[in-house]
Enzyme design. Sequence first.
Site, short mmCIF file in Angstrom:
data_model
loop_
_atom_site.label_atom_id
_atom_site.label_comp_id
_atom_site.label_asym_id
_atom_site.label_seq_id
_atom_site.Cartn_x
_atom_site.Cartn_y
_atom_site.Cartn_z
N ASP A 59 -1.26 -1.11 5.73
CA ASP A 59 -1.10 -0.57 7.17
C ASP A 59 -1.84 -1.23 8.17
O ASP A 59 -3.15 -1.77 7.77
CB ASP A 59 -1.58 0.97 7.16
N ASP A 85 -8.08 1.90 7.27
CA ASP A 85 -7.94 2.04 5.77
C ASP A 85 -7.15 0.95 5.30
O ASP A 85 -7.24 0.34 4.30
CB ASP A 85 -7.14 3.32 5.44
N GLU A 88 0.73 -1.34 0.00
CA GLU A 88 -0.03 -0.09 -0.12
C GLU A 88 0.85 1.03 -0.07
O GLU A 88 1.41 1.58 1.15
CB GLU A 88 -0.82 -0.11 1.22
N ASP A 143 -4.15 -0.27 10.20
CA ASP A 143 -5.30 0.56 10.59
C ASP A 143 -6.58 0.33 9.80
O ASP A 143 -6.59 -0.74 8.97
CB ASP A 143 -4.95 1.99 10.51
#
Length: 702
Positions: free
Chosen positions: A548, A552, A475, A550
Site C-alpha cells: 500500500d 505501513d 501485501e 501508506d
Amino acid sequence: MTALTAALHDPEDYSARHLSVLEGLEAVRKRPGMYIGSTDSRGLTHCMWEIVDNSVDEALAGYCTRIDVVLYADGSVEVRDNGRGIPVDAEPKSGVAGVELVMTKLHAGGKFGSGSYMASGGLHGVGASVVNALSARLDVEIDRQGHTHAMSFRRGLPGRFDAPGPDAAFTPQSGIERVRRVAKKVTGTRIRFWPDRKIFLKEADIARDSLLDRARQTAFLIPGLTIAVRDERADGEEPYEEEFRFDGGISEFCAYLAPDEAVNDVVRMQGSGNFTETVPVLDDNGHMTPTDVERHLEVDVALRWGTGYDTTVRSFVNVIATPKGGTHVSGFERAMTQVVNDQLRNTKLLKANDDPVTKEDVLEGLTAVVTVRLPEPQFEGQTKEILGTSAATRIVSQVVRKELRNFLTSTRRNEKQQARTVLEKVVNAARARLAARQQRETQRRKNALESSALPAKLVDCRNEGLDRSELFIVEGDSALGTAKLARDSEFQALLPIRGKILNVQKSSVADMLKNAECAAILQVIGAGSGRTFDLDNARYGRVILMADADVDGAHIRCLLLTLFYRYMRPMLEAGRVYAAVPPLHRVELTNVGKKKRGAKPEDRYIYTYSDAELQRTLLELEKKGLSWKEPVQRYKGLGEMDADQLAETTMDPRHRTLRRIRVEHAEEAASVFGLLMGNEVAPRREFIANGAQELDLNRIDT
C-alpha cells in the site's frame, strides 16, 4: 596509404623504420591507463594518492607527523607534509637535482634499496613522475637545509611559469632554485598539480567522501599521524575541513569498522618473521646481479567477532590497502580456520564424526584488520591491489596461529568466557549453513510443473523464462484477489504475505527459516539464501514488492528489502528487485467530455502519487476550467482498487511505474539497515530525535 598500411600489405616492406620508441614520460601520456588504471575520476584519485603515499612513507619511516591535502576550486590538488623533504642536491651519476630526477624519470626514487625506507607503499618509483607527466602544471616546494627550494613542470618538462595557473606562459628550464630562507629545523614537501584535461575526462573529479574515508583509514594505521583535508571546491560555501588523528592503532580501527555488537573484546596479534628473497641488485659495475637478500616482515592483526553475520576484513601492506587480498590474507584465513577447528575438537563442540567448520563459518560476523610491513613487497600491478610476496603466507599464518590459540585457550575468566562464546558462534554458523543447504536442495525446482512443495498460496505464471517472468509480493489477501484479475497470467506470478514479516536484521538464521512468510519467499524464488544463494537458479526475472502507498506499506517494503539484503543480496546487486508505485489518489473529472472532443472513458480519471502532486494537479485543473467529483478518492490500500485500475496504474508494463532497488554503496546500505532494523535501540532513538527537527509535519500520513 600510410607506410604502416603498406607494410601490412607488403610484408617485405616492414622494417625497423616502422617501429616507434617512446622516450621518457611520453610513454605515460600515450598509455596512461597502464599506470593509473583509467582517465576518469578513479585515475585522477589514484594520482592524488600517489603523491599522498610518498608523504605517508615519510610518516612510516618516523620523519613526518602531519599531512595536509587541499582540493582547490580550480581543480588542482596540493599535498603538504613536514617530512625530510625530497633531496635537492645533485644525484652523483646524472648530475641532476634529486627532486628533478624523481619528478621526470620513471623508476627513480628512494624505495629501491634499504637505505631510505625500510617499509614503504610506493616502491616502483613511478608515482611522482607519472603524476607529473599527466599534469598540465606541477609545482613542488621543498623546505630543506635552511631554504625553500622550488621547481615547476609542464606535462613532465621542467621550466618556469610567469604567472599562477596552468595556462600561464611557460619557459623550459632545468634546475632548481632557492626562493626564500627558512629555519634550519623546518623540513617538508609541498606538491600542487593541475590534472591535464587533455588526458583526463572533463567530468573526472575527486570524491570528497572517498578521500575522507582513506585519510581516516591511514590515520588509524599510523598512530600519531595527523591528516587534514580541506575542500575549497564548493562555490559560495565555506571550505570543508576535517582532521584525523588516532593513537589507538588498528585496534581502534577494528572497533570503528565493526557494524554490530561485540561478542569479544578486540584481539591484537603481533609478531614477525624473516625470509630470504632473490632479487636483482645493482653492483659497482652497473650490472643487475641476482642476489639473496634477507627480509624482515612484521605482522599486526586486530580482530573481533560480533553478533551479526557479515564479514569485514581489511588488509594492508605498508599502509597501502589491498582490497583484493593477497598472500597475507591467505595466511590469515588459513590459520584462523585451522586453529578454530582444532579448538572445537578439543572442547568437544565438534564431535569426531562431524564435518570441520569452513572458512566462511569462522569468518561469519568477524571484523578484522590485517597489516604487514616489509621492504620492497611484490605487488601485482602498479595499482597495488594484491600482495604477491609468497613468504607472507607462512609468516602471517604462524603469527596468527600462535596468538589466536593463546586467546582461545586463555585461562583468564573474561577471555575464557569470550573464547567459548566465539566458538559457539562458529558452530551455530556451521549448523545454519548446513540447514540452508539442505533447504535449498529440497526446495529448489527446475520448473513449475515439477514443484509439489511450493506454497499453496502462490499464484504462479505459465511462462518460466527469466526474461519476462515477474513475481509480485503482494501485501494482504484482499489485494491478492484484485491482483489476480489485474495480472497477465502468462508472465506475472503473485505471492501474498500477511502483515509485516519478521525483522531479519536482528533475528538468527534459524528464526528466519521458521518464519512462514520468509520461508515462503525463499522457497518461491528457489535460489537458496545467504552465501549459498545462486542467482542463476532464481525462478523469476523480476521480483516486485507491491504494498500500500501508506506508512505501513513503506514499513513492509523496508522489512522485505531487509530480507533480500541479508539473504538474497545478489538479486539486489543484479537490479532484479523493484518496488511498485501505486497511486495514492484518484481524481474523477465531471466535465471532461464537454471540454475535450473524442474523450475516452479512461480520460475521466487522473491518478496522483503524493499529497503535493494532488494539490498541483487540482490547481492545474482549476486553471483549465475542469471540475472534479468531491471528495477526491484516497486509496487506503490496494484492495480498494478495481482490477482495471490496479492493472492500469501498477501492474500493466505499458502504463505502470516501477522503482528499481539497487545497492550501489553496500557499506552505507549495511550501516543504514543496521541502524534502522538492528538490535541497538539507542542509535536509532538518537537518529529519530535528530531527524525530528528536520521533519515536515505536513508530510505525516495521518
